[in-house]
Design a protein around this motif. Sequence first.
Motif, PDB file in Angstrom:
ATOM      1  N   GLU A  99       0.832  -1.204   0.000  1.00 38.42           N
ATOM      2  CA  GLU A  99       0.000   0.000   0.000  1.00 38.42           C
ATOM      3  C   GLU A  99       0.869   1.257   0.000  1.00 38.42           C
ATOM      4  OE1 GLU A  99      -3.649   2.085   2.556  1.00 38.42           O
ATOM      5  OE2 GLU A  99      -2.707   0.243   3.287  1.00 38.42           O
ATOM      6  N   ALA A 100       1.912   1.259   0.816  1.00 36.04           N
ATOM      7  CA  ALA A 100       2.801   2.421   0.878  1.00 36.04           C
ATOM      8  C   ALA A 100       3.535   2.621  -0.446  1.00 36.04           C
ATOM      9  CB  ALA A 100       3.797   2.256   2.022  1.00 36.04           C
ATOM     10  N   TYR A 101       3.963   1.514  -1.067  1.00 38.73           N
ATOM     11  CA  TYR A 101       4.681   1.615  -2.337  1.00 38.73           C
ATOM     12  C   TYR A 101       3.782   2.173  -3.435  1.00 38.73           C
ATOM     13  CZ  TYR A 101       7.290   0.271  -6.509  1.00 38.73           C
ATOM     14  OH  TYR A 101       7.943   0.287  -7.721  1.00 38.73           O
ATOM     15  N   VAL A 102       2.547   1.703  -3.488  1.00 38.88           N
ATOM     16  CA  VAL A 102       1.607   2.214  -4.489  1.00 38.88           C
ATOM     17  C   VAL A 102       1.294   3.685  -4.211  1.00 38.88           C
ATOM     18  CG1 VAL A 102      -0.747   2.036  -5.380  1.00 38.88           C
ATOM     19  CG2 VAL A 102       0.609  -0.037  -5.013  1.00 38.88           C
ATOM     20  N   ALA A 103       1.051   4.024  -2.944  1.00 40.41           N
ATOM     21  CA  ALA A 103       0.708   5.405  -2.597  1.00 40.41           C
ATOM     22  C   ALA A 103       1.867   6.363  -2.864  1.00 40.41           C
ATOM     23  CB  ALA A 103       0.280   5.484  -1.138  1.00 40.41           C
ATOM     24  N   LEU A 104       3.093   5.879  -2.726  1.00 38.90           N
ATOM     25  CA  LEU A 104       4.259   6.720  -2.996  1.00 38.90           C
ATOM     26  C   LEU A 104       4.232   7.275  -4.417  1.00 38.90           C
ATOM     27  CD1 LEU A 104       7.165   7.752  -2.228  1.00 38.90           C
ATOM     28  CD2 LEU A 104       8.005   5.593  -3.198  1.00 38.90           C
ATOM     29  N   GLN A 105       3.678   6.520  -5.341  1.00 35.97           N
ATOM     30  CA  GLN A 105       3.666   6.946  -6.744  1.00 35.97           C
ATOM     31  C   GLN A 105       2.766   8.166  -6.968  1.00 35.97           C
ATOM     32  OE1 GLN A 105       6.070   5.271  -7.964  1.00 35.97           O
ATOM     33  NE2 GLN A 105       5.957   3.786  -6.278  1.00 35.97           N
ATOM     34  N   SER A 106       1.947   8.506  -5.979  1.00 35.53           N
ATOM     35  CA  SER A 106       1.084   9.694  -6.075  1.00 35.53           C
ATOM     36  C   SER A 106       1.612  10.857  -5.240  1.00 35.53           C
ATOM     37  CB  SER A 106      -0.338   9.351  -5.617  1.00 35.53           C
ATOM     38  OG  SER A 106      -0.940   8.404  -6.464  1.00 35.53           O
ATOM     39  N   ARG A 107       2.787  10.698  -4.653  1.00 34.99           N
ATOM     40  CA  ARG A 107       3.313  11.751  -3.781  1.00 34.99           C
ATOM     41  C   ARG A 107       3.434  13.071  -4.541  1.00 34.99           C
ATOM     42  NH1 ARG A 107       8.740  10.775  -0.283  1.00 34.99           N
ATOM     43  NH2 ARG A 107       9.653  10.619  -2.380  1.00 34.99           N
ATOM     44  N   GLY A 108       2.895  14.126  -3.933  1.00 37.87           N
ATOM     45  CA  GLY A 108       2.921  15.446  -4.546  1.00 37.87           C
ATOM     46  C   GLY A 108       1.692  15.771  -5.371  1.00 37.87           C
ATOM     47  N   LEU A 109       0.917  14.761  -5.727  1.00 36.15           N
ATOM     48  CA  LEU A 109      -0.314  14.985  -6.492  1.00 36.15           C
ATOM     49  C   LEU A 109      -1.467  15.298  -5.537  1.00 36.15           C
ATOM     50  CD1 LEU A 109      -0.091  12.103  -9.123  1.00 36.15           C
ATOM     51  CD2 LEU A 109       0.589  14.500  -9.380  1.00 36.15           C
ATOM     52  N   PRO A 110      -2.484  16.011  -6.001  1.00 41.59           N
ATOM     53  CA  PRO A 110      -3.589  16.367  -5.106  1.00 41.59           C
ATOM     54  C   PRO A 110      -4.492  15.180  -4.792  1.00 41.59           C
ATOM     55  CG  PRO A 110      -4.040  17.140  -7.331  1.00 41.59           C
ATOM     56  CD  PRO A 110      -2.632  16.623  -7.337  1.00 41.59           C
ATOM     57  N   VAL A 111      -4.979  15.141  -3.563  1.00 42.06           N
ATOM     58  CA  VAL A 111      -6.010  14.172  -3.204  1.00 42.06           C
ATOM     59  C   VAL A 111      -7.221  14.445  -4.085  1.00 42.06           C
ATOM     60  CG1 VAL A 111      -7.546  13.360  -1.376  1.00 42.06           C
ATOM     61  CG2 VAL A 111      -5.183  14.009  -0.831  1.00 42.06           C
ATOM     62  N   SER A 112      -7.694  13.406  -4.770  1.00 37.33           N
ATOM     63  CA  SER A 112      -8.766  13.569  -5.762  1.00 37.33           C
ATOM     64  C   SER A 112      -9.854  12.539  -5.516  1.00 37.33           C
ATOM     65  CB  SER A 112      -8.209  13.418  -7.180  1.00 37.33           C
ATOM     66  OG  SER A 112      -7.144  14.323  -7.406  1.00 37.33           O
ATOM     67  N   PRO A 113     -10.768  12.814  -4.588  1.00 38.67           N
ATOM     68  CA  PRO A 113     -11.804  11.833  -4.249  1.00 38.67           C
ATOM     69  C   PRO A 113     -12.620  11.414  -5.461  1.00 38.67           C
ATOM     70  CG  PRO A 113     -11.830  13.683  -2.717  1.00 38.67           C
ATOM     71  CD  PRO A 113     -10.911  14.062  -3.830  1.00 38.67           C
ATOM     72  N   SER A 114     -12.963  10.146  -5.493  1.00 36.01           N
ATOM     73  CA  SER A 114     -13.792   9.638  -6.579  1.00 36.01           C
ATOM     74  C   SER A 114     -15.154  10.319  -6.554  1.00 36.01           C
ATOM     75  CB  SER A 114     -13.959   8.123  -6.434  1.00 36.01           C
ATOM     76  OG  SER A 114     -14.804   7.618  -7.441  1.00 36.01           O
ATOM     77  N   ARG A 115     -15.697  10.577  -7.742  1.00 39.47           N
ATOM     78  CA  ARG A 115     -16.982  11.273  -7.849  1.00 39.47           C
ATOM     79  C   ARG A 115     -18.132  10.322  -8.136  1.00 39.47           C
ATOM     80  NH1 ARG A 115     -17.154  15.787  -5.574  1.00 39.47           N
ATOM     81  NH2 ARG A 115     -18.788  16.526  -6.985  1.00 39.47           N
ATOM     82  N   ASP A 116     -17.878   9.018  -8.110  1.00 31.67           N
ATOM     83  CA  ASP A 116     -18.974   8.097  -8.393  1.00 31.67           C
ATOM     84  C   ASP A 116     -20.023   8.187  -7.282  1.00 31.67           C
ATOM     85  OD1 ASP A 116     -18.644   5.680  -6.401  1.00 31.67           O
ATOM     86  OD2 ASP A 116     -16.624   6.090  -7.138  1.00 31.67           O
ATOM     87  N   PRO A 117     -21.280   7.916  -7.595  1.00 34.32           N
ATOM     88  CA  PRO A 117     -22.362   8.097  -6.614  1.00 34.32           C
ATOM     89  C   PRO A 117     -22.174   7.289  -5.335  1.00 34.32           C
ATOM     90  CG  PRO A 117     -23.262   7.747  -8.809  1.00 34.32           C
ATOM     91  CD  PRO A 117     -21.797   7.486  -8.907  1.00 34.32           C
ATOM     92  N   GLN A 118     -21.678   6.068  -5.476  1.00 36.70           N
ATOM     93  CA  GLN A 118     -21.527   5.216  -4.295  1.00 36.70           C
ATOM     94  C   GLN A 118     -20.491   5.780  -3.324  1.00 36.70           C
ATOM     95  OE1 GLN A 118     -21.425   4.279  -7.475  1.00 36.70           O
ATOM     96  NE2 GLN A 118     -22.627   2.413  -7.829  1.00 36.70           N
ATOM     97  N   THR A 119     -19.386   6.298  -3.868  1.00 39.58           N
ATOM     98  CA  THR A 119     -18.355   6.861  -3.001  1.00 39.58           C
ATOM     99  C   THR A 119     -18.832   8.157  -2.359  1.00 39.58           C
ATOM    100  OG1 THR A 119     -16.628   5.869  -4.382  1.00 39.58           O
ATOM    101  CG2 THR A 119     -15.953   7.621  -2.888  1.00 39.58           C
ATOM    102  N   ARG A 120     -19.581   8.947  -3.096  1.00 46.29           N
ATOM    103  CA  ARG A 120     -20.125  10.181  -2.522  1.00 46.29           C
ATOM    104  C   ARG A 120     -21.109   9.872  -1.399  1.00 46.29           C
ATOM    105  NH1 ARG A 120     -21.613  14.036  -7.589  1.00 46.29           N
ATOM    106  NH2 ARG A 120     -22.010  15.507  -5.898  1.00 46.29           N
ATOM    107  N   GLN A 121     -21.887   8.816  -1.570  1.00 51.99           N
ATOM    108  CA  GLN A 121     -22.802   8.404  -0.506  1.00 51.99           C
ATOM    109  C   GLN A 121     -22.022   7.917   0.716  1.00 51.99           C
ATOM    110  OE1 GLN A 121     -25.320   5.488  -2.385  1.00 51.99           O
ATOM    111  NE2 GLN A 121     -26.178   6.980  -3.828  1.00 51.99           N
ATOM    112  N   ALA A 122     -20.935   7.180   0.462  1.00 54.84           N
ATOM    113  CA  ALA A 122     -20.094   6.709   1.563  1.00 54.84           C
ATOM    114  C   ALA A 122     -19.489   7.890   2.316  1.00 54.84           C
ATOM    115  CB  ALA A 122     -18.988   5.799   1.027  1.00 54.84           C
ATOM    116  N   ALA A 123     -19.041   8.909   1.576  1.00 56.63           N
ATOM    117  CA  ALA A 123     -18.464  10.094   2.209  1.00 56.63           C
ATOM    118  C   ALA A 123     -19.499  10.832   3.052  1.00 56.63           C
ATOM    119  CB  ALA A 123     -17.881  11.022   1.150  1.00 56.63           C
ATOM    120  N   ALA A 124     -20.734  10.868   2.584  1.00 57.87           N
ATOM    121  CA  ALA A 124     -21.798  11.518   3.356  1.00 57.87           C
ATOM    122  C   ALA A 124     -22.048  10.767   4.661  1.00 57.87           C
ATOM    123  CB  ALA A 124     -23.075  11.592   2.525  1.00 57.87           C
ATOM    124  N   ARG A 125     -22.031   9.440   4.581  1.00 59.27           N
ATOM    125  CA  ARG A 125     -22.178   8.648   5.813  1.00 59.27           C
ATOM    126  C   ARG A 125     -20.976   8.875   6.725  1.00 59.27           C
ATOM    127  NH1 ARG A 125     -23.736   4.664   1.936  1.00 59.27           N
ATOM    128  NH2 ARG A 125     -21.686   3.664   2.142  1.00 59.27           N
TER     129      ARG A 125
END
Length: 225
Positions: A99-125
């Motif tokens: 997980e850390a190795y994969v996440a390292l590849q995004s270092r410096g990039l902005p956090v970009s939450p998924s916009r799919d409806p299910q994830t937005r509903q999860a974020a609301a919960r």
Amino acid sequence: MSPATQAMQREDTQNPAMLWIANGQQLWHTAPKDSNGKSCAACHSDAKESMRSKAAGFPRFSAPAGKVITLSQQINQCRSNAQQAAALPQESAELLALEAYVALQSRGLPVSPSRDPQTRQAAARGQKLFTTRIGQLNLSCAQCHDNNAGKRLAGALIPQGHANAYPIYRLEWQGVGSLQRRLRNCMSGVRAEVPPYGAPDLVDLEAYLAQRAQGMPMETPGVRP
């Protein structure tokens, strides 16, 4: 963070989490012993290219799983489906390393939450959970990390609680840990019932925290006190 902790995070040669990163890189190129002989690299090639920005978009909805999943759950989904290997235990050294190795590849990039409806509903919960008082101490996440951020609790600075650096190396743990480990620590600290790793409430909280940190740069692997 103190200047010393910030310096430790910024300098890879001083950041102890880079030991987990090195292990994750090796695991990326190695087929699991109980697998069909495929490594992560067999499908995804060079992680520096194929995994660029991927971690910044988790949690997100997974059609094969039929639910919103975290990055660690995605890794295990790949192991089960593509590599035909057993899932790695949550919070295991191997899963944290990947997980850390994969996440390292995004270092410096902005956090970009998924916009799919299910994830937005999860974020609301997750937002509702973040603001709900729990435990014998009757406290919510928001009371510490929104209302009292920057103040001190038992001598420790209360952070804003942004989740853009996980997995992190925590000096208190003397090791790398996931965001869910930190969430469970907080729940235990307020004497609330602690859900198991991967529980829907924890995934929902992760989805909200990603939304809350939208636009902030990914810092994995972070270092914290």
